[in-house]
Design a protein around this motif. Structure first.
Motif, PDB file in Angstrom:
ATOM      1  N   ILE A  43       0.862  -1.170   0.000  1.00 21.74           N
ATOM      2  CA  ILE A  43       0.000   0.000   0.000  1.00 21.74           C
ATOM      3  C   ILE A  43       0.896   1.217   0.000  1.00 21.74           C
ATOM      4  N   VAL A  44       0.832   1.982  -1.076  1.00 21.78           N
ATOM      5  CA  VAL A  44       1.603   3.217  -1.197  1.00 21.78           C
ATOM      6  C   VAL A  44       0.673   4.353  -0.811  1.00 21.78           C
ATOM      7  N   VAL A  81      -0.796  -1.665  -4.703  1.00 18.57           N
ATOM      8  CA  VAL A  81      -0.098  -2.034  -5.937  1.00 18.57           C
ATOM      9  C   VAL A  81       0.683  -3.332  -5.737  1.00 18.57           C
ATOM     10  N   ASP A  82       1.168  -3.892  -6.837  1.00 12.86           N
ATOM     11  CA  ASP A  82       2.020  -5.077  -6.769  1.00 12.86           C
ATOM     12  C   ASP A  82       3.344  -4.719  -6.100  1.00 12.86           C
ATOM     13  N   ILE A  83       3.967  -5.715  -5.513  1.00 18.86           N
ATOM     14  CA  ILE A  83       5.220  -5.488  -4.785  1.00 18.86           C
ATOM     15  C   ILE A  83       6.310  -4.965  -5.718  1.00 18.86           C
ATOM     16  N   GLY A  84       6.344  -5.408  -6.962  1.00 17.91           N
ATOM     17  CA  GLY A  84       7.392  -5.010  -7.891  1.00 17.91           C
ATOM     18  C   GLY A  84       7.201  -3.636  -8.524  1.00 17.91           C
ATOM     19  N   ASP A  85       6.062  -2.994  -8.301  1.00 15.20           N
ATOM     20  CA  ASP A  85       5.802  -1.691  -8.925  1.00 15.20           C
ATOM     21  C   ASP A  85       6.640  -0.589  -8.280  1.00 15.20           C
ATOM     22  N   ASN A  86       6.850   0.465  -9.052  1.00 12.18           N
ATOM     23  CA  ASN A  86       7.672   1.589  -8.620  1.00 12.18           C
ATOM     24  C   ASN A  86       6.896   2.507  -7.679  1.00 12.18           C
ATOM     25  N   ASN A  87       7.403   2.686  -6.459  1.00  6.73           N
ATOM     26  CA  ASN A  87       6.748   3.546  -5.475  1.00  6.73           C
ATOM     27  C   ASN A  87       6.674   4.990  -5.934  1.00  6.73           C
ATOM     28  N   LEU A  88       7.751   5.489  -6.504  1.00  7.38           N
ATOM     29  CA  LEU A  88       7.793   6.900  -6.883  1.00  7.38           C
ATOM     30  C   LEU A  88       6.757   7.242  -7.947  1.00  7.38           C
ATOM     31  N   ALA A  89       6.498   6.320  -8.853  1.00  6.03           N
ATOM     32  CA  ALA A  89       5.488   6.567  -9.884  1.00  6.03           C
ATOM     33  C   ALA A  89       4.111   6.722  -9.244  1.00  6.03           C
ATOM     34  N   TYR A  90       3.819   5.892  -8.266  1.00  6.96           N
ATOM     35  CA  TYR A  90       2.511   5.970  -7.619  1.00  6.96           C
ATOM     36  C   TYR A  90       2.419   7.140  -6.644  1.00  6.96           C
ATOM     37  N   HIS A 109       0.064  12.508  -5.933  1.00  5.46           N
ATOM     38  CA  HIS A 109       0.245  13.963  -5.906  1.00  5.46           C
ATOM     39  C   HIS A 109      -0.519  14.632  -7.049  1.00  5.46           C
ATOM     40  N   ASN A 110      -0.449  14.044  -8.218  1.00  6.13           N
ATOM     41  CA  ASN A 110      -1.165  14.562  -9.379  1.00  6.13           C
ATOM     42  C   ASN A 110      -2.681  14.520  -9.136  1.00  6.13           C
ATOM     43  N   PHE A 111      -3.170  13.432  -8.551  1.00  2.00           N
ATOM     44  CA  PHE A 111      -4.582  13.277  -8.224  1.00  2.00           C
ATOM     45  C   PHE A 111      -5.037  14.376  -7.256  1.00  2.00           C
ATOM     46  N   VAL A 112      -4.244  14.632  -6.233  1.00  2.00           N
ATOM     47  CA  VAL A 112      -4.590  15.658  -5.251  1.00  2.00           C
ATOM     48  C   VAL A 112      -4.580  17.043  -5.898  1.00  2.00           C
ATOM     49  N   GLU A 113      -3.625  17.305  -6.781  1.00  2.00           N
ATOM     50  CA  GLU A 113      -3.598  18.598  -7.473  1.00  2.00           C
ATOM     51  C   GLU A 113      -4.826  18.784  -8.352  1.00  2.00           C
ATOM     52  N   VAL A 114      -5.259  17.729  -9.034  1.00  2.00           N
ATOM     53  CA  VAL A 114      -6.468  17.820  -9.860  1.00  2.00           C
ATOM     54  C   VAL A 114      -7.689  18.060  -8.975  1.00  2.00           C
ATOM     55  N   LEU A 115      -7.779  17.343  -7.859  1.00  2.00           N
ATOM     56  CA  LEU A 115      -8.886  17.574  -6.927  1.00  2.00           C
ATOM     57  C   LEU A 115      -8.884  19.007  -6.418  1.00  2.00           C
ATOM     58  N   PHE A 142      -7.409   7.008 -13.814  1.00  2.00           N
ATOM     59  CA  PHE A 142      -6.986   5.617 -13.673  1.00  2.00           C
ATOM     60  C   PHE A 142      -7.940   4.715 -14.438  1.00  2.00           C
ATOM     61  N   LEU A 143      -7.393   3.645 -15.015  1.00  2.00           N
ATOM     62  CA  LEU A 143      -8.197   2.665 -15.753  1.00  2.00           C
ATOM     63  C   LEU A 143      -7.700   1.277 -15.396  1.00  2.00           C
ATOM     64  N   ALA A 144      -8.580   0.466 -14.855  1.00  2.00           N
ATOM     65  CA  ALA A 144      -8.251  -0.911 -14.475  1.00  2.00           C
ATOM     66  C   ALA A 144      -7.043  -0.970 -13.541  1.00  2.00           C
ATOM     67  N   GLY A 145      -6.946  -0.013 -12.639  1.00  2.00           N
ATOM     68  CA  GLY A 145      -5.866   0.001 -11.665  1.00  2.00           C
ATOM     69  C   GLY A 145      -4.551   0.535 -12.169  1.00  2.00           C
ATOM     70  N   GLU A 146      -4.503   1.000 -13.380  1.00  2.00           N
ATOM     71  CA  GLU A 146      -3.276   1.565 -13.951  1.00  2.00           C
ATOM     72  C   GLU A 146      -3.473   3.051 -14.217  1.00  2.00           C
ATOM     73  N   ILE A 147      -2.372   3.771 -14.248  1.00  2.00           N
ATOM     74  CA  ILE A 147      -2.426   5.204 -14.517  1.00  2.00           C
ATOM     75  C   ILE A 147      -2.812   5.396 -15.978  1.00  2.00           C
ATOM     76  N   ARG A 148      -3.900   6.118 -16.213  1.00  2.00           N
ATOM     77  CA  ARG A 148      -4.400   6.323 -17.570  1.00  2.00           C
ATOM     78  C   ARG A 148      -3.987   7.674 -18.123  1.00  2.00           C
ATOM     79  N   GLU A 149      -4.174   8.712 -17.348  1.00  2.00           N
ATOM     80  CA  GLU A 149      -3.898  10.070 -17.822  1.00  2.00           C
ATOM     81  C   GLU A 149      -3.112  10.836 -16.760  1.00  2.00           C
ATOM     82  N   THR A 150      -2.040  11.496 -17.190  1.00  2.00           N
ATOM     83  CA  THR A 150      -1.220  12.267 -16.254  1.00  2.00           C
ATOM     84  C   THR A 150      -1.327  13.765 -16.493  1.00  2.00           C
ATOM     85  N   SER A 151      -1.929  14.168 -17.590  1.00  5.93           N
ATOM     86  CA  SER A 151      -2.059  15.586 -17.904  1.00  5.93           C
ATOM     87  C   SER A 151      -3.226  16.192 -17.133  1.00  5.93           C
ATOM     88  N   GLN A 152      -2.904  17.119 -16.240  1.00  8.73           N
ATOM     89  CA  GLN A 152      -3.945  17.755 -15.438  1.00  8.73           C
ATOM     90  C   GLN A 152      -4.907  18.555 -16.306  1.00  8.73           C
TER      91      GLN A 152
END
Length: 105
Positions: free
Chosen positions: A20-21, A34-43, A48-54, A81-91
């Motif tokens: 849990i990140v 997220v999965d154990i092998g996923d990158n923490n910094l990306a999430y 952070h991007n989600f909070v800025e959009v909110l 987000f789509l199916a648990g993956e990051i879909r769009e990063t452009s605010q």
């Protein structure tokens, strides 16, 4: 289920085959499982991007905005987000879609 945390600042907690990140903003915690092998910094950046959009969408978001407008928060999640993956990063793209959706209401 109780998750134990150490006293040191941390941004992840292990849970069986997942981690849990999370990130804290004021009194709110935003968490992603997220999965154990996923990158923490990306999430962490996605949170952070989600909070800025909110913050932009609600004009200085607070807890009450999230509680009483949960359906709008779900719209933001659906756009980012789509199916648990990051879909769009452009605010700007996300906010443009949200504006178009709110005009339909």
């Amino acid at each position: 289920m109780l998750l134990l945390r150490s006293e040191m600042p941390n941004t992840q907690t292990l849970l069986k085959n997942f981690k849990i990140v999370y990130r804290r903003y004021a009194g709110l915690y935003f968490c992603i499982c997220v999965d154990i092998g996923d990158n923490n910094l990306a999430y962490l950046e996605a949170i952070h991007n989600f909070v800025e959009v909110l913050n932009e969408y609600f004009h200085n978001v607070c807890e009450l905005d999230l509680v009483f407008n949960f359906y709008k928060v779900y719209s933001v999640v659906d756009e980012m987000f789509l199916a648990g993956e990051i879909r769009e990063t452009s605010q700007t793209k996300v906010l443009k879609q949200l504006t178009a959706l709110s005009q339909l209401e």
